[in-house]
Write a protein that holds these residues in place. Structure first.
Motif, PDB file in Angstrom:
ATOM      1  N   ALA A 208       0.723  -1.177   0.003  1.00  0.00           N
ATOM      2  CA  ALA A 208      -0.082   0.092  -0.078  1.00  0.00           C
ATOM      3  C   ALA A 208       0.892   1.658   0.100  1.00  0.00           C
ATOM      4  O   ALA A 208       0.569   2.169  -0.520  1.00  0.00           O
ATOM      5  CB  ALA A 208      -0.911  -0.024   1.400  1.00  0.00           C
ATOM      6  N   LEU A 209       1.960   1.199   0.865  1.00  0.00           N
ATOM      7  CA  LEU A 209       2.689   2.407   0.798  1.00  0.00           C
ATOM      8  C   LEU A 209       3.710   2.617  -0.660  1.00  0.00           C
ATOM      9  O   LEU A 209       3.597   3.690  -0.977  1.00  0.00           O
ATOM     10  CB  LEU A 209       4.068   2.256   1.962  1.00  0.00           C
ATOM     11  N   PHE A 210       3.992   1.416  -1.269  1.00  0.00           N
ATOM     12  CA  PHE A 210       4.421   1.685  -2.726  1.00  0.00           C
ATOM     13  C   PHE A 210       3.420   2.424  -3.723  1.00  0.00           C
ATOM     14  O   PHE A 210       3.768   3.103  -4.401  1.00  0.00           O
ATOM     15  CB  PHE A 210       4.877   0.292  -3.145  1.00  0.00           C
ATOM     16  N   ARG A 211       2.318   1.723  -3.285  1.00  0.00           N
ATOM     17  CA  ARG A 211       0.938   2.213  -4.336  1.00  0.00           C
ATOM     18  C   ARG A 211       0.906   3.629  -4.108  1.00  0.00           C
ATOM     19  O   ARG A 211       0.870   4.477  -5.097  1.00  0.00           O
ATOM     20  CB  ARG A 211      -0.136   1.572  -4.003  1.00  0.00           C
ATOM     21  N   GLU A 212       0.866   4.275  -2.891  1.00  0.00           N
ATOM     22  CA  GLU A 212       0.576   5.669  -2.500  1.00  0.00           C
ATOM     23  C   GLU A 212       1.655   6.443  -3.098  1.00  0.00           C
ATOM     24  O   GLU A 212       1.312   7.526  -3.363  1.00  0.00           O
ATOM     25  CB  GLU A 212       0.537   5.748  -1.127  1.00  0.00           C
ATOM     26  N   ALA A 213       2.790   5.854  -3.192  1.00  0.00           N
ATOM     27  CA  ALA A 213       4.025   6.697  -3.459  1.00  0.00           C
ATOM     28  C   ALA A 213       4.325   6.560  -5.092  1.00  0.00           C
ATOM     29  O   ALA A 213       5.258   7.130  -5.739  1.00  0.00           O
ATOM     30  CB  ALA A 213       5.422   6.209  -2.779  1.00  0.00           C
ATOM     31  N   GLY A 214       3.248   5.827  -5.889  1.00  0.00           N
ATOM     32  CA  GLY A 214       3.581   5.792  -7.253  1.00  0.00           C
ATOM     33  C   GLY A 214       4.598   4.717  -7.796  1.00  0.00           C
ATOM     34  O   GLY A 214       5.172   5.073  -8.916  1.00  0.00           O
TER      35      GLY A 214
ATOM     36  N   ALA B  18       5.702  12.580 -12.363  1.00  0.00           N
ATOM     37  CA  ALA B  18       5.851  10.970 -11.793  1.00  0.00           C
ATOM     38  C   ALA B  18       6.109  10.840 -10.307  1.00  0.00           C
ATOM     39  O   ALA B  18       6.088   9.788  -9.868  1.00  0.00           O
ATOM     40  CB  ALA B  18       6.933  10.613 -12.475  1.00  0.00           C
ATOM     41  N   GLY B  19       6.277  11.946  -9.574  1.00  0.00           N
ATOM     42  CA  GLY B  19       6.459  12.170  -8.288  1.00  0.00           C
ATOM     43  C   GLY B  19       7.891  11.710  -7.797  1.00  0.00           C
ATOM     44  O   GLY B  19       7.997  11.208  -6.670  1.00  0.00           O
TER      45      GLY B  19
ATOM     46  N   ARG C  89       9.506   2.938 -14.906  1.00  0.00           N
ATOM     47  CA  ARG C  89       8.971   3.529 -13.823  1.00  0.00           C
ATOM     48  C   ARG C  89       7.593   4.081 -14.188  1.00  0.00           C
ATOM     49  O   ARG C  89       6.482   3.953 -13.538  1.00  0.00           O
ATOM     50  CB  ARG C  89       9.683   4.545 -13.049  1.00  0.00           C
ATOM     51  N   HIS C  90       7.511   4.755 -15.432  1.00  0.00           N
ATOM     52  CA  HIS C  90       6.462   5.492 -16.029  1.00  0.00           C
ATOM     53  C   HIS C  90       6.379   5.275 -17.229  1.00  0.00           C
ATOM     54  O   HIS C  90       7.563   5.220 -17.985  1.00  0.00           O
ATOM     55  CB  HIS C  90       6.392   6.804 -15.631  1.00  0.00           C
TER      56      HIS C  90
ATOM     57  N   ALA D 140       8.633   8.147 -21.281  1.00  0.00           N
ATOM     58  CA  ALA D 140       9.238   7.229 -20.376  1.00  0.00           C
ATOM     59  C   ALA D 140      10.164   7.626 -19.207  1.00  0.00           C
ATOM     60  O   ALA D 140      10.822   8.540 -19.745  1.00  0.00           O
ATOM     61  CB  ALA D 140       9.535   5.855 -21.198  1.00  0.00           C
ATOM     62  N   ILE D 141       9.975   7.048 -17.930  1.00  0.00           N
ATOM     63  CA  ILE D 141      10.887   7.453 -17.222  1.00  0.00           C
ATOM     64  C   ILE D 141      11.350   5.813 -16.786  1.00  0.00           C
ATOM     65  O   ILE D 141      10.552   5.094 -16.485  1.00  0.00           O
ATOM     66  CB  ILE D 141      10.601   7.940 -15.835  1.00  0.00           C
ATOM     67  N   VAL D 142      12.580   5.763 -16.789  1.00  0.00           N
ATOM     68  CA  VAL D 142      13.515   4.407 -16.565  1.00  0.00           C
ATOM     69  C   VAL D 142      14.460   4.416 -15.499  1.00  0.00           C
ATOM     70  O   VAL D 142      15.319   5.387 -15.828  1.00  0.00           O
ATOM     71  CB  VAL D 142      14.093   3.956 -17.932  1.00  0.00           C
TER      72      VAL D 142
END
Lengths: 181, 181
Positions: free
Chosen positions: A16-22, B21-22, B93-94, B152-154
């Protein structure tokens, strides 16, 4: 030793923490999140959650998670054969981390040492890592770290990881506890 | 060669993608985002944006950015002295990335080869990386990659990076172009 239910709950909380952090994990990575309680049976206070992305003979990359105020106990990565010991770079991604290494001790360390484990925390040079901050720990250097009140996610970039050789200051610690039945 | 204005605009565009992307950078990292146009002067089509977090004698970690459909041209990391050449792990990552390496070529590669550069793309084993997917490229292996329509971000985890020794298939490419006046 963690029960299967405790293990599953900690994995879900970490996911859940990974998910929140994207931070996106594959389903297999989510199912295999490593929960390290170091055999101390007080995961919330002393423990670490991690996903190892890659660990080969040249380099290693992991994502570390700490719950709020959770502490990874003091240890070092000793030389193993030709390897001088693991060099590792911690990069804070979310939350914040108080990192302690050998050197001039902080006058008033901000971390709270886990009660009952005071003798096993001996280095107090303080490095505060907020998101975007990073610090590289040389081989064979004692270090420990604690998340702030919001917990933390830390990317670890390093030379090859050989966790089974880690040397902990607390003699009660077993780095690779046996799996629960 | 990029003008200072082009460089600054590409850095700002890259910084915005990290922000969306945070992924948090320090101010110094933002100001020093590396814009590689490989001396081809067509950054949007062939180029790469990157931040190097750490590059020491043991390991390296970078964050790579590709604009939509931007392509990093074909190259390999050759042996240098005692080093067999860089091993590198790409973790998406994205967005998404089409990665091509030596091996059985895809029947219909999804990437679009940059027009006018067709002779310099010679390997077509296709690996599609979506967020959470990763792939490790062995030393001295030809590879190139292109972002999908969303860019993309890698994250790149690797052995020591020595970009100045990279061997590109396109003889027009200079990996480390001189800075603009």
């Amino acid at each position: 030793m963690l029960t299967k239910d405790q293990l599953r709950a900690a994995q879900e909380r970490t996911a859940a923490l990974f998910r929140e952090a994207g931070i996106v994990l594959t389903a297999a990575e989510r199912d295999n999140i490593e929960i390290a309680d170091f055999g101390l049976n007080e995961l919330e206070r002393q423990g670490l959650e991690l996903v190892t992305y890659v660990n080969n003979e040249r380099y290693c990359a992991k994502e570390l998670v700490l719950f709020p105020r959770q502490t990874c106990p003091e240890h070092r990565h000793p030389p193993v054969g030709d390897d001088p010991g693991k060099t590792e770079t911690f990069r804070c991604r979310h939350g914040n981390v108080l990192l302690y290494v050998e050197g001039e001790p902080a006058e008033r360390p901000q971390a709270r040492i886990p009660e009952g484990s005071e003798p096993y925390y001996t280095v107090f040079r303080e490095i505060v890592l907020n998101p975007g901050d990073q610090y590289t720990i040389p081989p064979n250097t004692l270090h420990w770290f604690q998340a702030g009140d919001a917990g933390a996610i830390v990317s670890e970039f390093s030379s090859t990881s050989r966790d089974e050789f880690d040397v902990f200051t607390d003699p009660r610690i077993k780095r690779i506890p046996e799996a629960a039945d």
